[in-house]
Design a protein around this motif. Structure first.
Motif, PDB file in Angstrom:
ATOM      1  N   GLY A 106       1.214  -0.815  -0.323  1.00 18.78           N
ATOM      2  CA  GLY A 106       0.127  -0.208  -0.577  1.00 18.78           C
ATOM      3  C   GLY A 106       0.969   1.346   0.562  1.00 18.78           C
ATOM      4  O   GLY A 106       0.353   2.412   0.254  1.00 18.78           O
ATOM      5  N   SER A 107       1.905   0.859   0.775  1.00 23.67           N
ATOM      6  CA  SER A 107       3.127   2.006  -0.221  1.00 23.67           C
ATOM      7  C   SER A 107       3.436   2.891  -1.719  1.00 23.67           C
ATOM      8  O   SER A 107       3.143   2.345  -2.728  1.00 23.67           O
ATOM      9  N   VAL A 108       3.452   3.795  -1.895  1.00 23.63           N
ATOM     10  CA  VAL A 108       4.036   4.279  -3.424  1.00 23.63           C
ATOM     11  C   VAL A 108       5.798   5.478  -3.060  1.00 23.63           C
ATOM     12  O   VAL A 108       5.697   6.098  -2.534  1.00 23.63           O
ATOM     13  N   VAL A 109       5.767   5.697  -3.655  1.00 24.16           N
ATOM     14  CA  VAL A 109       7.217   6.093  -4.200  1.00 24.16           C
ATOM     15  C   VAL A 109       6.646   6.419  -5.586  1.00 24.16           C
ATOM     16  O   VAL A 109       7.147   6.443  -6.948  1.00 24.16           O
ATOM     17  N   PHE A 110       7.329   8.363  -5.431  1.00 26.13           N
ATOM     18  CA  PHE A 110       7.087   9.058  -6.601  1.00 26.13           C
ATOM     19  C   PHE A 110       8.418   9.460  -7.831  1.00 26.13           C
ATOM     20  O   PHE A 110       9.015   9.309  -6.863  1.00 26.13           O
ATOM     21  N   ALA A 111       7.819  10.427  -9.032  1.00 22.97           N
ATOM     22  CA  ALA A 111       9.213  10.010  -9.526  1.00 22.97           C
ATOM     23  C   ALA A 111      10.468  10.773  -8.138  1.00 22.97           C
ATOM     24  O   ALA A 111      10.100  11.861  -8.265  1.00 22.97           O
ATOM     25  N   GLY A 112      11.397  10.722  -8.800  1.00 26.67           N
ATOM     26  CA  GLY A 112      12.805  10.967  -8.644  1.00 26.67           C
ATOM     27  C   GLY A 112      12.530  10.879  -7.398  1.00 26.67           C
ATOM     28  O   GLY A 112      14.160  11.653  -6.937  1.00 26.67           O
ATOM     29  N   ALA A 113      12.381   9.554  -6.623  1.00 21.51           N
ATOM     30  CA  ALA A 113      12.441   9.162  -5.288  1.00 21.51           C
ATOM     31  C   ALA A 113      13.271   8.388  -4.889  1.00 21.51           C
ATOM     32  O   ALA A 113      13.798   7.880  -6.363  1.00 21.51           O
ATOM     33  N   VAL A 114      13.675   8.159  -4.253  1.00 21.39           N
ATOM     34  CA  VAL A 114      15.543   6.854  -3.527  1.00 21.39           C
ATOM     35  C   VAL A 114      15.580   6.753  -2.351  1.00 21.39           C
ATOM     36  O   VAL A 114      15.027   6.945  -1.917  1.00 21.39           O
ATOM     37  N   ILE A 115      14.914   5.165  -2.758  1.00 26.12           N
ATOM     38  CA  ILE A 115      15.274   3.925  -1.253  1.00 26.12           C
ATOM     39  C   ILE A 115      16.657   3.825  -1.783  1.00 26.12           C
ATOM     40  O   ILE A 115      16.708   3.145  -2.191  1.00 26.12           O
ATOM     41  N   ASN A 116      17.247   3.889  -0.775  1.00 19.57           N
ATOM     42  CA  ASN A 116      18.707   3.079  -0.511  1.00 19.57           C
ATOM     43  C   ASN A 116      18.615   1.961   0.192  1.00 19.57           C
ATOM     44  O   ASN A 116      18.181   1.728   0.532  1.00 19.57           O
ATOM     45  N   ILE A 117      20.470   1.499  -0.172  1.00 22.04           N
ATOM     46  CA  ILE A 117      20.379  -0.105   0.619  1.00 22.04           C
ATOM     47  C   ILE A 117      19.928   0.118   1.708  1.00 22.04           C
ATOM     48  O   ILE A 117      20.430   0.462   2.669  1.00 22.04           O
ATOM     49  N   GLU A 118      18.976  -0.636   1.780  1.00 21.90           N
ATOM     50  CA  GLU A 118      18.497  -2.122   3.113  1.00 21.90           C
ATOM     51  C   GLU A 118      17.684  -1.385   3.481  1.00 21.90           C
ATOM     52  O   GLU A 118      18.054  -0.659   5.778  1.00 21.90           O
ATOM     53  N   ALA A 119      17.088  -0.188   3.202  1.00 21.45           N
ATOM     54  CA  ALA A 119      16.016   0.448   4.033  1.00 21.45           C
ATOM     55  C   ALA A 119      15.068   0.265   3.803  1.00 21.45           C
ATOM     56  O   ALA A 119      15.132  -0.851   3.053  1.00 21.45           O
ATOM     57  N   ARG A 120      14.173   0.416   5.042  1.00 24.82           N
ATOM     58  CA  ARG A 120      12.930  -1.111   5.302  1.00 24.82           C
ATOM     59  C   ARG A 120      11.773   0.261   5.322  1.00 24.82           C
ATOM     60  O   ARG A 120      12.265   0.830   5.759  1.00 24.82           O
ATOM     61  N   VAL A 121      10.965   0.117   4.582  1.00 19.70           N
ATOM     62  CA  VAL A 121       9.242   1.450   4.723  1.00 19.70           C
ATOM     63  C   VAL A 121       8.597   0.828   4.891  1.00 19.70           C
ATOM     64  O   VAL A 121       8.417  -0.320   3.860  1.00 19.70           O
ATOM     65  N   GLY A 122       7.568   0.856   5.735  1.00 17.36           N
ATOM     66  CA  GLY A 122       6.961  -0.071   5.989  1.00 17.36           C
ATOM     67  C   GLY A 122       5.562   0.362   5.538  1.00 17.36           C
ATOM     68  O   GLY A 122       5.566   1.151   4.220  1.00 17.36           O
ATOM     69  N   GLU A 123       4.205   0.192   5.444  1.00 12.63           N
ATOM     70  CA  GLU A 123       2.727  -0.206   4.645  1.00 12.63           C
ATOM     71  C   GLU A 123       2.322   1.030   5.038  1.00 12.63           C
ATOM     72  O   GLU A 123       2.089   1.351   5.994  1.00 12.63           O
ATOM     73  N   ALA A 124       1.597   1.435   3.825  1.00 11.52           N
ATOM     74  CA  ALA A 124       0.619   2.760   3.289  1.00 11.52           C
ATOM     75  C   ALA A 124       1.625   3.777   3.633  1.00 11.52           C
ATOM     76  O   ALA A 124       0.475   5.132   4.160  1.00 11.52           O
ATOM     77  N   SER A 125       3.284   4.092   3.416  1.00 13.40           N
ATOM     78  CA  SER A 125       3.982   5.244   3.411  1.00 13.40           C
ATOM     79  C   SER A 125       3.902   6.016   2.225  1.00 13.40           C
ATOM     80  O   SER A 125       3.580   5.240   0.871  1.00 13.40           O
ATOM     81  N   ILE A 126       3.923   6.814   2.269  1.00 11.91           N
ATOM     82  CA  ILE A 126       4.400   7.500   0.544  1.00 11.91           C
ATOM     83  C   ILE A 126       5.711   8.140   0.157  1.00 11.91           C
ATOM     84  O   ILE A 126       6.108   9.540   1.160  1.00 11.91           O
ATOM     85  N   ILE A 127       6.722   7.749  -0.503  1.00 17.92           N
ATOM     86  CA  ILE A 127       8.155   8.615  -0.428  1.00 17.92           C
ATOM     87  C   ILE A 127       7.834   9.301  -1.647  1.00 17.92           C
ATOM     88  O   ILE A 127       7.291   9.354  -2.744  1.00 17.92           O
ATOM     89  N   ASN A 128       7.596  11.122  -1.368  1.00 23.29           N
ATOM     90  CA  ASN A 128       6.681  11.862  -2.958  1.00 23.29           C
ATOM     91  C   ASN A 128       8.408  12.305  -3.162  1.00 23.29           C
ATOM     92  O   ASN A 128       9.030  11.856  -2.992  1.00 23.29           O
ATOM     93  N   THR A 129       7.798  13.087  -4.483  1.00 21.87           N
ATOM     94  CA  THR A 129       8.289  13.550  -5.287  1.00 21.87           C
ATOM     95  C   THR A 129       9.904  13.658  -4.963  1.00 21.87           C
ATOM     96  O   THR A 129       9.718  14.710  -3.871  1.00 21.87           O
ATOM     97  N   GLY A 130      10.879  12.812  -5.578  1.00 21.83           N
ATOM     98  CA  GLY A 130      12.462  14.035  -5.129  1.00 21.83           C
ATOM     99  C   GLY A 130      12.501  13.643  -3.957  1.00 21.83           C
ATOM    100  O   GLY A 130      14.070  14.184  -2.858  1.00 21.83           O
ATOM    101  N   ALA A 131      12.008  12.531  -2.327  1.00 23.42           N
ATOM    102  CA  ALA A 131      12.291  12.439  -1.759  1.00 23.42           C
ATOM    103  C   ALA A 131      13.299  11.375  -1.888  1.00 23.42           C
ATOM    104  O   ALA A 131      13.836   9.900  -2.156  1.00 23.42           O
ATOM    105  N   THR A 132      14.713  11.353  -0.102  1.00 29.41           N
ATOM    106  CA  THR A 132      14.892  10.704  -0.497  1.00 29.41           C
ATOM    107  C   THR A 132      15.470   9.445   0.843  1.00 29.41           C
ATOM    108  O   THR A 132      15.142  10.566   2.300  1.00 29.41           O
ATOM    109  N   VAL A 133      15.746   8.699   0.791  1.00 25.24           N
ATOM    110  CA  VAL A 133      15.479   7.532   2.303  1.00 25.24           C
ATOM    111  C   VAL A 133      16.593   6.861   1.523  1.00 25.24           C
ATOM    112  O   VAL A 133      16.598   5.846   1.303  1.00 25.24           O
TER     113      VAL A 133
END
Ligand SMILES: CC(C)(COP(=O)(O)OP(=O)(O)OC[C@H]1O[C@@H](n2cnc3c(N)ncnc32)[C@H](O)[C@@H]1OP(=O)(O)O)[C@@H](O)C(=O)NCCC(=O)NCCS
Length: 207
Positions: A106-133
């Protein structure tokens, strides 16, 4: 034809629909409590409210909740998972997600966003435009990392927290649950549950 139902027909819902259409979802419809007054969201129809969605779940290949409010988005996603709805996650084709990271249902990752190695993102989260995790971050369920926000390595964020647009969090920081990080804030110390944080903590370093 793959058919997607989106619950929540606001601005965030439109970005979710746009992302889904770029990922090949051919038929996209919205459900919202504003129906029937509100019967269109950009180019997509609003065809019913939550009750109507529950009555027609079987006809969808995918379902996703698209409310900006973190608590509502998380609760409704969990409710629909319990009802065995086919909840999906969406990653924009121009986002980068490390193959060695995880993204909850149920999570979304929008354009330009980055999720890097061994990051964990839970359910129903938003990683919005150009955000970095960045590497080793642990992002709880229902979190919204807003456009252009940057989380350095090993940051932890608790359930349903909001990381404001353009904010920046130093590596290894722990942010509690239900926190609001204001637009442009710079976070250099741990943040307890339930507080709002604003401002930029820069000052001259002592010799
Ligand atoms: C921090 C925040 C939650 C405060 O909202 P609020 O309680 O409605 O606050 P107000 O807009 O009434 O502002 C209250 C005061 O705080 C100041 N303020 C508000 N947000 C601020 C911020 N991010 N940084 C610095 N000061 C801020 C205002 O200028 C105002 O100051 P004043 O009393 O001297 O006039 C909100 O401004 C914010 O930054 N939200 C994040 C928005 C975001 O990320 N949107 C992305 C959508 S995808």
């Amino acid at each position: 034809m793959r058919t997607l139902a989106i619950y929540g027909a606001g601005g965030h819902g439109r970005v979710v629909a746009d992302t889904a259409s770029m990922l090949g979802w051919q038929e996209i419809v919205f459900y919202d409590e504003s129906w029937p007054q509100h019967h269109k969201n950009s180019i997509w129809p609003v065809v019913g409210n939550y009750e109507n969605l529950l009555a027609t779940l079987a006809k969808y290949d995918g379902v996703i909740v698209a409310f900006g409010n973190c608590v509502i988005r998380l609760n409704k996603t969990r409710e629909l998972i319990n009802l065995r709805a086919p909840i999906i996650s969406l990653v924009h084709p121009k986002a980068f997600i490390s193959p060695n990271s995880t993204l909850g249902l149920g999570s979304v990752v929008f354009a330009g966003a980055v999720i890097n190695i061994e990051a964990r993102v839970g359910e129903a989260s938003i990683i919005n435009t150009g955000a970095t995790v960045d590497h080793d971050c642990i992002i709880g369920p229902g979190v919204h990392v807003c456009p252009g926000a940057n989380l350095s390595g090993g940051v932890e964020v608790g359930e349903s927290s909001w990381i404001g647009v353009g904010s920046c969090v130093r590596h290894g920081i722990k942010i509690g649950a239900n926190v609001m990080i204001g637009a442009g804030a710079v976070i250099v110390k741990d943040v307890p549950d339930g507080v709002t944080m604003i401002g930029v903590e820069a000052s001259q370093t002592k010799p």
